[in-house]
Design a protein around this motif. Sequence first.
Motif: not given
Length: 155
Positions: A91-112
């Motif tokens: 996946m050149p040019g892309m980063v798969n970031f782990r959203p549990t590292m966000l200061d606020d991950a309370s809104w994160v819902v996986p789409f797929v």
Amino acid sequence: MTHWSLPWSASCLCGRVKMRVSAPPLMSAACHCAGCQKLTSGPYSLSLMLPAQGFAVLEGETVLGGEHRPESRHHYCAHCKSWLYTTGDMMPGMVNFRPTMLDDASWVVPFVDMMVAEKLPGVASGASRAYPGWPPPEDYGALMEAYAKEGARPH
Ligand SMILES: [Zn+2]
Ligand SMILES: [Zn+2]
């Protein structure tokens, strides 16, 4: 469509590595593969797929871990070993970031949900779409379009 409330701040468990996300994710996913179960010690991994120019490590030392393969380079905090993000030749040019590292991950819902063929029993991620394996490349355009419209946003 918009209201991503960027940029987002993120850090590892110990706080030594600080990161910033400044571009909207193109997709969010839960991967249920057996490898992610080992990497996370949990039932699945969460990803926000970011354009590389929208992601930065601001401070702290990162090291490679996980599979140590050019296709999937797993980046960790050198001190606390939190799994922060993945890059790779796949996946050149892309980063798969782990959203549990966000200061606020309370809104994160996986789409797929991906790799549900290996999903543990009793596990539900909240994703509205599911694939037994990886989504086929031809599906990504439509998935990203739908995610841009309907994907979960910060509160
Ligand atoms: Zn750390
Ligand atoms: Zn996986």
